[in-house]
Design a protein around this motif. Sequence first.
Motif, PDB file in Angstrom:
ATOM      1  N   UNK A   1       0.810  -1.218   0.000  1.00 49.41           N
ATOM      2  CA  UNK A   1       0.000   0.000   0.000  1.00 49.41           C
ATOM      3  C   UNK A   1       0.846   1.272   0.000  1.00 49.41           C
ATOM      4  N   UNK A   2       2.166   1.118   0.135  1.00 49.87           N
ATOM      5  CA  UNK A   2       3.055   2.266   0.007  1.00 49.87           C
ATOM      6  C   UNK A   2       3.171   2.736  -1.442  1.00 49.87           C
ATOM      7  N   UNK A   3       2.973   1.807  -2.378  1.00 52.34           N
ATOM      8  CA  UNK A   3       3.287   2.110  -3.774  1.00 52.34           C
ATOM      9  C   UNK A   3       2.535   3.318  -4.323  1.00 52.34           C
ATOM     10  N   UNK A   4       1.201   3.429  -4.120  1.00 53.37           N
ATOM     11  CA  UNK A   4       0.517   4.620  -4.681  1.00 53.37           C
ATOM     12  C   UNK A   4       1.057   5.932  -4.120  1.00 53.37           C
ATOM     13  N   UNK A   5       1.364   5.979  -2.816  1.00 53.70           N
ATOM     14  CA  UNK A   5       1.898   7.209  -2.203  1.00 53.70           C
ATOM     15  C   UNK A   5       3.295   7.506  -2.726  1.00 53.70           C
ATOM     16  N   UNK A   6       4.077   6.434  -2.955  1.00 50.72           N
ATOM     17  CA  UNK A   6       5.426   6.642  -3.469  1.00 50.72           C
ATOM     18  C   UNK A   6       5.372   7.086  -4.928  1.00 50.72           C
ATOM     19  N   UNK A   7       4.473   6.462  -5.718  1.00 51.52           N
ATOM     20  CA  UNK A   7       4.342   6.828  -7.130  1.00 51.52           C
ATOM     21  C   UNK A   7       3.857   8.264  -7.300  1.00 51.52           C
ATOM     22  N   UNK A   8       3.009   8.718  -6.354  1.00 49.19           N
ATOM     23  CA  UNK A   8       2.508  10.099  -6.412  1.00 49.19           C
ATOM     24  C   UNK A   8       3.548  11.109  -5.939  1.00 49.19           C
ATOM     25  N   UNK A   9       4.668  10.621  -5.430  1.00 50.10           N
ATOM     26  CA  UNK A   9       5.727  11.529  -5.017  1.00 50.10           C
ATOM     27  C   UNK A   9       5.580  12.087  -3.622  1.00 50.10           C
ATOM     28  N   UNK A  10       4.658  11.504  -2.833  1.00 48.12           N
ATOM     29  CA  UNK A  10       4.483  12.014  -1.479  1.00 48.12           C
ATOM     30  C   UNK A  10       5.600  11.535  -0.559  1.00 48.12           C
ATOM     31  N   UNK A  11       6.066  10.308  -0.786  1.00 48.08           N
ATOM     32  CA  UNK A  11       7.078   9.711   0.082  1.00 48.08           C
ATOM     33  C   UNK A  11       8.351   9.448  -0.708  1.00 48.08           C
ATOM     34  N   UNK A  12       9.485   9.584  -0.007  1.00 45.63           N
ATOM     35  CA  UNK A  12      10.778   9.233  -0.576  1.00 45.63           C
ATOM     36  C   UNK A  12      11.352   8.111   0.275  1.00 45.63           C
ATOM     37  N   UNK A  13      11.652   6.984  -0.349  1.00 45.60           N
ATOM     38  CA  UNK A  13      12.163   5.825   0.375  1.00 45.60           C
ATOM     39  C   UNK A  13      13.631   5.623   0.030  1.00 45.60           C
ATOM     40  N   UNK A  14      14.444   5.528   1.067  1.00 46.58           N
ATOM     41  CA  UNK A  14      15.867   5.298   0.873  1.00 46.58           C
ATOM     42  C   UNK A  14      16.319   4.267   1.884  1.00 46.58           C
ATOM     43  N   UNK A  15      16.538   3.041   1.418  1.00 45.70           N
ATOM     44  CA  UNK A  15      16.911   1.969   2.331  1.00 45.70           C
ATOM     45  C   UNK A  15      15.820   1.741   3.353  1.00 45.70           C
ATOM     46  N   UNK A  16      16.163   1.889   4.635  1.00 47.59           N
ATOM     47  CA  UNK A  16      15.187   1.654   5.701  1.00 47.59           C
ATOM     48  C   UNK A  16      14.586   2.964   6.202  1.00 47.59           C
ATOM     49  N   UNK A  17      14.760   4.059   5.433  1.00 44.24           N
ATOM     50  CA  UNK A  17      14.279   5.369   5.865  1.00 44.24           C
ATOM     51  C   UNK A  17      13.146   5.827   4.969  1.00 44.24           C
ATOM     52  N   UNK A  18      12.100   6.378   5.598  1.00 46.81           N
ATOM     53  CA  UNK A  18      10.973   6.940   4.853  1.00 46.81           C
ATOM     54  C   UNK A  18      10.893   8.425   5.172  1.00 46.81           C
ATOM     55  N   UNK A  19      10.795   9.244   4.114  1.00 42.95           N
ATOM     56  CA  UNK A  19      10.722  10.698   4.286  1.00 42.95           C
ATOM     57  C   UNK A  19       9.595  11.252   3.434  1.00 42.95           C
ATOM     58  N   UNK A  20       8.996  12.315   3.911  1.00 42.54           N
ATOM     59  CA  UNK A  20       8.033  13.054   3.110  1.00 42.54           C
ATOM     60  C   UNK A  20       8.788  14.050   2.235  1.00 42.54           C
ATOM     61  N   UNK A  21       8.318  14.245   1.033  1.00 44.68           N
ATOM     62  CA  UNK A  21       9.049  15.157   0.152  1.00 44.68           C
ATOM     63  C   UNK A  21       8.910  16.599   0.593  1.00 44.68           C
ATOM     64  N   UNK A  22       7.908  16.887   1.411  1.00 40.86           N
ATOM     65  CA  UNK A  22       7.761  18.238   1.959  1.00 40.86           C
ATOM     66  C   UNK A  22       6.992  18.143   3.259  1.00 40.86           C
ATOM     67  N   UNK A  23       7.362  18.927   4.272  1.00 44.66           N
ATOM     68  CA  UNK A  23       6.653  18.841   5.558  1.00 44.66           C
ATOM     69  C   UNK A  23       5.163  19.142   5.451  1.00 44.66           C
ATOM     70  N   UNK A  24       4.766  19.951   4.471  1.00 45.77           N
ATOM     71  CA  UNK A  24       3.340  20.243   4.324  1.00 45.77           C
ATOM     72  C   UNK A  24       2.560  19.029   3.851  1.00 45.77           C
ATOM     73  N   UNK A  25       3.241  18.114   3.148  1.00 43.77           N
ATOM     74  CA  UNK A  25       2.574  16.860   2.770  1.00 43.77           C
ATOM     75  C   UNK A  25       2.302  16.053   4.038  1.00 43.77           C
ATOM     76  N   UNK A  26       3.287  15.985   4.936  1.00 38.19           N
ATOM     77  CA  UNK A  26       3.098  15.288   6.201  1.00 38.19           C
ATOM     78  C   UNK A  26       1.921  15.905   6.968  1.00 38.19           C
ATOM     79  N   UNK A  27       1.908  17.219   7.036  1.00 34.51           N
ATOM     80  CA  UNK A  27       0.856  17.908   7.791  1.00 34.51           C
ATOM     81  C   UNK A  27      -0.514  17.633   7.175  1.00 34.51           C
TER      82      UNK A  27
END
Length: 924
Positions: free
Chosen positions: A290-316
């Motif tokens: 279920x991560x795939x749609x959010x990752x494909x939309x560019x909301x999340x950036x995945x690097x190894x074992x770390x997950x980041x939002x591309x912008x803090x306003x997306x998180x908010x």
Amino acid sequence: MQGRSAERERIERLLDGARQGTSGVLLVHGEAGIGKTALLDHAAARAEGWRVLRVEGIESEMELAFGGLHQLFLPVLPLVDTLPPPQAEAVRAVFGLSGDGVRDRFTVGLAVLTLLSEAAADGPLLCLVDDAQWLDQPSVDMLTFAARRLRAEGVVMLFAVRDGAPGAAVKGLPQLLVEGLDRAAAAELLPGLPPYVADRVMAEARGNPLALIELSAALTPAQRAGQLGPLALPEAAAGLPSRIQDGFREQIRRLPEAARLVLLVAAADDTGDLTTVLRAAAALGAAVEDLEPAERAGFLLLSGAVVRFRHPLVRYAAYQGAPLARRIAAHRALAEVLGADGQAHRRAWHLAAASTGPDDLVAEELERVAEWAGSRQGMASASAAYERAARLTADPLLRARRLVLAAQRAADAGQDERCGALAGQVTVPLADPGVTASLARARAVVELGYRRPETAARILLDGAEATGAGRPDMVASLLTDAVHAAWSAGSAALIGEVAARAPGLPVLAVPARLFPGDVSGAPAVTGGPDGPRAPDVPGTPGACDVPGALDALGTLSALVAGGRATEAGLMDRLMTGIYGQLAGDHAAAREAATAAVAHCREQGVGGWLPTTLHLLARTELALGRLDEASAHATEGLQLAEYYDLAHRAAHLRATLAMLAGLRGDEEQGNALAGEALAYTRPRGVGRGTADARWALGLLELGLGRAGAALEHLESARAEGDHPLLALPLLADLVEAAGRAGRPERAAEPARLLGEWAAALGQPALLAVASRCQALTGPDGTAEEHFTAALTLHEGGSDYERARTALLYGEWLRRLRRQIDAREQLRGALESFDRLGARPWAARARAELAAAGGETGLTAREDGPISLLSPQEREVVRLAAAGASNREIAAQLFLSPRTVGHHLYRAFPKLGISSRTELASLLAP
């Protein structure tokens, strides 16, 4: 990076400087979405081949003490082992790598500085701190502490902060405001849109790059084609941040429900750990797919074992757009996962976020988190945990105790305004005397730090009275704090009132004997200005038990030196130094002040370091050690300003104004004294006001403006309600009155100085008293008093001895005893030149010339030492004493590399090539 050429150039200049070994710092600030992160990314891209450390603030992690610092230094954690042992232990403690507490946040700050220097040992280092407003305050404090002390390490630190966002405060750094793009640059970000649509989007975005991108991305196909209805982009748009949020929420709503759930869990998480997010999401029915749609939309950036939002306003948007029930469920799931992983502090905060009413079990967990954070000097985080625990507490007494603890930790963190707000929420009276005492101390901190010291003393006195029967063990510390506040107020009456509450307490025994009974009002004069006086007139030695006070001071000094003082050991050392100054024993006062400074540095009482440095500087000033006084007062002011200790900063400015006056720096002296007075006068900080007025008087006296000096000095004297409080400045007042042609205004100060000097028996006081007797008495006895004063000056302050020699030489010249006058004036000139007291040297030189003497002496300001900056001078002084670069760095809060840089710059100025030559160069 459209339209950002000026911003890029400024950052690139810092990068170029680091390539040459120079460090640089910049605070990039602006509204949400304006392009701050893009500028940091640009810096990272240009730092090819550099070591890059990066941390991004996360709103939900703000109360996790030192969490940001740990995230930043995680890639270079092995370097901790290369730090000096005290620094390494402090870092391990704040990172939770050991069970030790943190005694001194200054040691942590120095460790951060050394870590940055070590990380840059093999090449330039770029340190990026994004969304610093959402970083925890202890991390921000330590990073800015280090940033302000970077010099020659080859480090560039860039902080990005959103304007107007509540959160951590980033203070005292060079700033770069990032503003909206112009129309041409904005149009470049909207390719393919019809002109009418692009115009509407640009009008809504108002130059904000993120708004341009996100508002255009949120358009439907019909809107992109130009079919805009009247409500699609309304003319009266909402605030820009909310429009951006609306765009994000609309895009998130288009995701599948399970993807939105994973996004919510990631937004509620504060670890960035992908495994933690997936385990918590699984408990709610979502899976890794279920991560795939959010990752494909560019909301999340995945690097190894770390997950980041591309912008803090997306998180908010992901968090705030979810229903309350789902947010609660996400926090509970995360608490379960983190609890199983042994992360109790994070678990407690998630349980608190999931609570909708009082919950004693969660409150207890949060209190343990607060204790953990407090033991690691994360005072802001500890305060937040206590406050949240209080909110979850149903029992009124327990709630009050936790609010008081929150207030105390807020004060420790330098958040005095918040301390006052928290203390104001406590309902009084309280049934627990211990909580009552703690509340009094919290309220007094605010009063002493920013308002009126007299009120602080009254609060503490009332607290002692209310506490006495129930908690006698807390009375001594309350009264000790109260006498210190009363001293700051400059009120002998209040000092005596505090001391009378417990005259047998060692720290109060001295003022109990010096300020008994009625100490207010000027003493009446019987039989004319020089007539006899009754021995018990208030304000005279006869009205006080001076021998008893001196015995009490000896007892207190012995207790402090033997480590047998009360639990408030630092305050005992501090008051011992103050009493020593009051009694004119400046050498003993300096010894106590030195011990107090060492206590702060070694035992972790960092918040009191500016106060102890101020006392040390005052004792050195009294002893004529002007360079040392300047170095310590400057360090104290830097620390006080950094931590917003406005009260102590005013005292330190007054001391630095006095030093500027002695050196004839009129502009700096007036500026420093003016700043001090602007703070002290409206708040009744009598000692600070008196010192600032004294500084102005000394400046005017040195520049030959005796009338103006007399007005300032008499105003300074009037700030105290007892002659003993004004004793140090009476000699200057007597000289100013004489030179201004107002001898009648010198008679009483000279007599009082003589009486107190005789009673206290200190050579320094007896010397200046004899000098004043020479100035105010008949000519037939003047020489006797001058020669007695010079004898008493032996082994004391060179500056005061030179002042006496100057006045004696002037007197001799008026009697046409030119040869004798030249001897005194030449000695005075040599001393003033050596000390850098330029106006006094000029006066001595003029008198010497008038007496027919040779004035071609080399002035100190032309010597090599004077070519050094104050920082270089202090580094050189410590190096000459044999301290290593690391030891010097630890004392001056610099990096070892910066110390080396200062020595590299100092050696050519001094005409030497190695540190082994320093000792002989600086020998007296």
